[in-house]
Design a protein around this motif. Structure first.
Motif, PDB file in Angstrom:
ATOM      1  N   THR A 171     -28.777  75.605 -21.570  1.00  0.00           N
ATOM      2  CA  THR A 171     -28.283  76.927 -21.155  1.00  0.00           C
ATOM      3  C   THR A 171     -27.917  76.958 -19.676  1.00  0.00           C
ATOM      4  N   GLN A 172     -28.679  76.221 -18.872  1.00  0.00           N
ATOM      5  CA  GLN A 172     -28.420  76.228 -17.430  1.00  0.00           C
ATOM      6  C   GLN A 172     -26.983  75.804 -17.103  1.00  0.00           C
ATOM      7  N   ASN A 173     -26.447  74.888 -17.894  1.00  0.00           N
ATOM      8  CA  ASN A 173     -25.062  74.444 -17.653  1.00  0.00           C
ATOM      9  C   ASN A 173     -24.079  75.598 -17.832  1.00  0.00           C
ATOM     10  N   VAL A 174     -24.388  76.481 -18.771  1.00  0.00           N
ATOM     11  CA  VAL A 174     -23.517  77.647 -19.002  1.00  0.00           C
ATOM     12  C   VAL A 174     -23.606  78.581 -17.805  1.00  0.00           C
ATOM     13  N   LEU A 175     -24.833  78.860 -17.380  1.00  0.00           N
ATOM     14  CA  LEU A 175     -25.035  79.785 -16.267  1.00  0.00           C
ATOM     15  C   LEU A 175     -24.366  79.247 -14.996  1.00  0.00           C
ATOM     16  N   ASP A 176     -24.544  77.945 -14.750  1.00  0.00           N
ATOM     17  CA  ASP A 176     -23.987  77.344 -13.534  1.00  0.00           C
ATOM     18  C   ASP A 176     -22.461  77.372 -13.512  1.00  0.00           C
ATOM     19  N   ALA A 177     -21.851  77.353 -14.691  1.00  0.00           N
ATOM     20  CA  ALA A 177     -20.379  77.281 -14.740  1.00  0.00           C
ATOM     21  C   ALA A 177     -19.724  78.643 -14.546  1.00  0.00           C
ATOM     22  N   CYS A 178     -20.500  79.724 -14.655  1.00  0.00           N
ATOM     23  CA  CYS A 178     -19.921  81.071 -14.528  1.00  0.00           C
ATOM     24  C   CYS A 178     -19.681  81.425 -13.066  1.00  0.00           C
ATOM     25  N   ASN A 179     -18.569  82.118 -12.823  1.00  0.00           N
ATOM     26  CA  ASN A 179     -18.305  82.632 -11.473  1.00  0.00           C
ATOM     27  C   ASN A 179     -17.830  84.083 -11.565  1.00  0.00           C
ATOM     28  N   ASP A 180     -17.406  84.645 -10.455  1.00  0.00           N
ATOM     29  CA  ASP A 180     -17.024  86.074 -10.426  1.00  0.00           C
ATOM     30  C   ASP A 180     -15.853  86.388 -11.349  1.00  0.00           C
ATOM     31  N   LYS A 181     -15.076  85.351 -11.672  1.00  0.00           N
ATOM     32  CA  LYS A 181     -13.879  85.578 -12.494  1.00  0.00           C
ATOM     33  C   LYS A 181     -14.142  85.337 -13.984  1.00  0.00           C
ATOM     34  N   THR A 182     -15.360  84.913 -14.305  1.00  0.00           N
ATOM     35  CA  THR A 182     -15.646  84.574 -15.705  1.00  0.00           C
ATOM     36  C   THR A 182     -15.701  85.833 -16.563  1.00  0.00           C
ATOM     37  N   LYS A 183     -14.870  85.861 -17.605  1.00  0.00           N
ATOM     38  CA  LYS A 183     -14.801  87.039 -18.477  1.00  0.00           C
ATOM     39  C   LYS A 183     -15.395  86.768 -19.863  1.00  0.00           C
ATOM     40  N   ILE A 184     -15.362  85.489 -20.277  1.00  0.00           N
ATOM     41  CA  ILE A 184     -15.807  85.170 -21.636  1.00  0.00           C
ATOM     42  C   ILE A 184     -16.668  83.905 -21.628  1.00  0.00           C
ATOM     43  N   ILE A 185     -17.753  83.951 -22.388  1.00  0.00           N
ATOM     44  CA  ILE A 185     -18.483  82.722 -22.719  1.00  0.00           C
ATOM     45  C   ILE A 185     -18.230  82.472 -24.199  1.00  0.00           C
ATOM     46  N   TYR A 186     -17.615  81.317 -24.495  1.00  0.00           N
ATOM     47  CA  TYR A 186     -17.213  81.006 -25.866  1.00  0.00           C
ATOM     48  C   TYR A 186     -18.140  79.947 -26.461  1.00  0.00           C
ATOM     49  N   LEU A 187     -18.802  80.306 -27.564  1.00  0.00           N
ATOM     50  CA  LEU A 187     -19.789  79.412 -28.181  1.00  0.00           C
ATOM     51  C   LEU A 187     -19.381  79.038 -29.603  1.00  0.00           C
ATOM     52  N   GLU A 188     -19.940  77.962 -30.072  1.00  0.00           N
ATOM     53  CA  GLU A 188     -19.770  77.574 -31.478  1.00  0.00           C
ATOM     54  C   GLU A 188     -21.083  76.894 -31.851  1.00  0.00           C
ATOM     55  N   SER A 189     -21.889  77.578 -32.652  1.00  0.00           N
ATOM     56  CA  SER A 189     -23.247  77.087 -32.893  1.00  0.00           C
ATOM     57  C   SER A 189     -23.587  77.184 -34.376  1.00  0.00           C
ATOM     58  N   PRO A 190     -23.797  76.026 -35.031  1.00  0.00           N
ATOM     59  CA  PRO A 190     -23.593  74.669 -34.521  1.00  0.00           C
ATOM     60  C   PRO A 190     -22.104  74.276 -34.523  1.00  0.00           C
ATOM     61  N   ASN A 191     -21.818  73.247 -33.728  1.00  0.00           N
ATOM     62  CA  ASN A 191     -20.505  72.604 -33.743  1.00  0.00           C
ATOM     63  C   ASN A 191     -20.316  71.934 -35.112  1.00  0.00           C
ATOM     64  N   SER A 192     -19.061  71.816 -35.562  1.00  0.00           N
ATOM     65  CA  SER A 192     -18.864  71.316 -36.920  1.00  0.00           C
ATOM     66  C   SER A 192     -18.675  69.796 -37.022  1.00  0.00           C
ATOM     67  N   TRP A 193     -18.940  69.063 -35.930  1.00  0.00           N
ATOM     68  CA  TRP A 193     -18.950  67.582 -36.001  1.00  0.00           C
ATOM     69  C   TRP A 193     -20.294  67.009 -35.566  1.00  0.00           C
TER      70      TRP A 193
END
Ligand SMILES: *Cc1c(COP(=O)(O)O)cnc(C)c1O
Length: 396
Positions: free
Chosen positions: A143-165
């Motif tokens: 989860t920390q990787n998601v939080l670290d990647a967000c900035n002031d311009k981030t509007k969407i966090i797009y997930l796929e759980s689980p991934n299909s491969w």
């Protein structure tokens, strides 16, 4: 469906699938609802049609918008997800498009899971970049990787759980909590689980999509997509992008999905049991190096999987022991019960080797990714499928 017992949830699902949204008084007490195959709807007064123009989301005007057969389906799918509202599209890809595009403007930023479904990735990399919307891909198992990647311009966090491969899973609750604080919209592709096995809305996700082509349709005869969430979000999508692209599902296809829904839990039950038998066979076979399945003991994220999902079935990957592309091809081509094809969720078992998506001359036997094969277990009996795999694996 938050704190309910399994029996209460099963009863609720039975009610949704058999009763919710059906109004038999309106159609001669027919058990199966009619396909209202009409393009437009008549009004008694000019003022009534004037009101409809003002808010097309409030009633029937034209079937590019709302349609009664589609509405029965919308009610059921929204309720299954524990969501306020639902839109149904002509494809899962259209649902992906509509979950993203209405919510970004030039200069905005998106954080996405690594390797999402191909057409989600194309939406980010080939379409949105034209409008100066950028995307950062992260390994969202942490989860920390998601939080670290967000900035002031981030509007969407797009997930796929689980991934299909590779079936990578995200901790939706903690990501959704963070996103809510920051005013970021969360979207999750729930195609693998369907609402029978996972309800991301209840974990705090804003918009949940699925390819209904897979388990909801369930018979490999319709392409469709589902998007659920708050009514205000879906109305925003409906009022512009949905009507503009004309990407809504047609009444006949909606009817096929209603038909598919009736047997969804029964099909998932059957496939869950068969999947375990097929996996146990494969795990004990000397040509199999690894099985990748969210509920398998060897899967690194089983605890998280079991905390978010009440089941897993059908689709999994294997890594085979071999040193040649030719052998992988021979294995796939000599199976008779497993068809070589994309997609999954239908009645028929399928197989798709990773090497189908690459130039065979680039095959590297030391890269397990290249020796990965995706398998989908359909409605056939376990014995029937295992016999086929046994013969095929001898050729590997
Ligand atoms: C198939 C699929 C889609 C796209 O759905 P279509 O109905 O094929 O447009 C989206 N996400 C996942 C995970 C899928 O498997």
């Amino acid at each position: 469906m938050g704190n309910k017992s399994n029996q209460e949830i099963d009863s609720e699902i039975s009610f949704i699938l058999n009763e919710l949204g059906e109004d038999r008084e309106q159609y001669f007490q027919a058990i199966a609802p009619p396909i209202v195959q009409t393009s437009n709807f008549a009004f008694k007064t000019v003022d009534a049609i004037r009101q409809s123009f003002k808010d097309e989301y409030s009633g029937y005007l034209y079937s590019r918008g709302l349609n009664p057969t589609v509405d029965i389906l919308r009610k059921k799918l929204a309720a299954l997800d524990g969501a306020e509202d639902c839109l149904v599209f002509n494809s899962g890809a259209a649902a992906i498009f509509s979950s993203i595009v209405p919510f970004v403007q030039s200069g905005d930023h998106i954080v996405s899971v690594r390797s999402p479904y191909t057409w989600a990735q194309k939406c980010f990399d080939l379409f949105l970049v034209r409008y100066q919307v950028t995307t950062t891909y992260v390994d969202a198992r942490d989860t920390q990787n998601v939080l670290d990647a967000c900035n002031d311009k981030t509007k969407i966090i797009y997930l796929e759980s689980p991934n299909s491969w590779d079936f990578a899973i995200q901790d939706m609750k903690s990501i959704a909590e963070f996103a809510k604080e920051r005013g970021i919209l969360t979207v999750c592709d729930n195609s693998y689980c369907t609402p029978i096995y996972q309800r991301p809305i209840l974990l705090g996700i804003d918009l949940v999509l699925q390819s209904a082509t897979k388990y909801i349709g369930g018979h490999s005869d319709v392409v469709a997509g589902v998007l659920t969430g708050k009514k205000s979000l879906l109305k925003k999508i409906f009022d512009l992008e949905y009507l503009l692209a004309g990407s809504g599902i047609q009444p006949f296809n909606a009817w096929l999905l209603l038909r598919g829904l009736r047997t969804l839990p029964a099909r998932l039950d059957r496939i869950s049991n068969t999947t375990i038998e097929v996996l146990n066979f494969l795990k004990s076979h000397p040509k199999i190096e690894q099985v990748i399945f969210p509920f398998d003991d060897t899967f690194p994220q089983t605890d998280l999987a079991k905390s978010q999902m009440t089941g897993a079935c059908g689709l999994f990957s294997i890594v085979v022991k071999t040193d040649s592309v030719v052998r992988i091809e021979r294995f796939c081509e000599n199976l008779t019960c497993f068809l070589i094809a994309v997609s999954w969720g239908g009645y028929e078992s399928l197989i798709l080797p990773k090497i189908a998506g690459m130039d065979p001359s680039l095959f590297n036997k030391d890269d397990p990714q290249h020796r990965m094969i995706r398998i989908y277990v359909g409605l056939e009996s376990a014995e029937y499928l295992i016999k086929d795999l046994e013969i095929g694996l001898d050729l590997l």
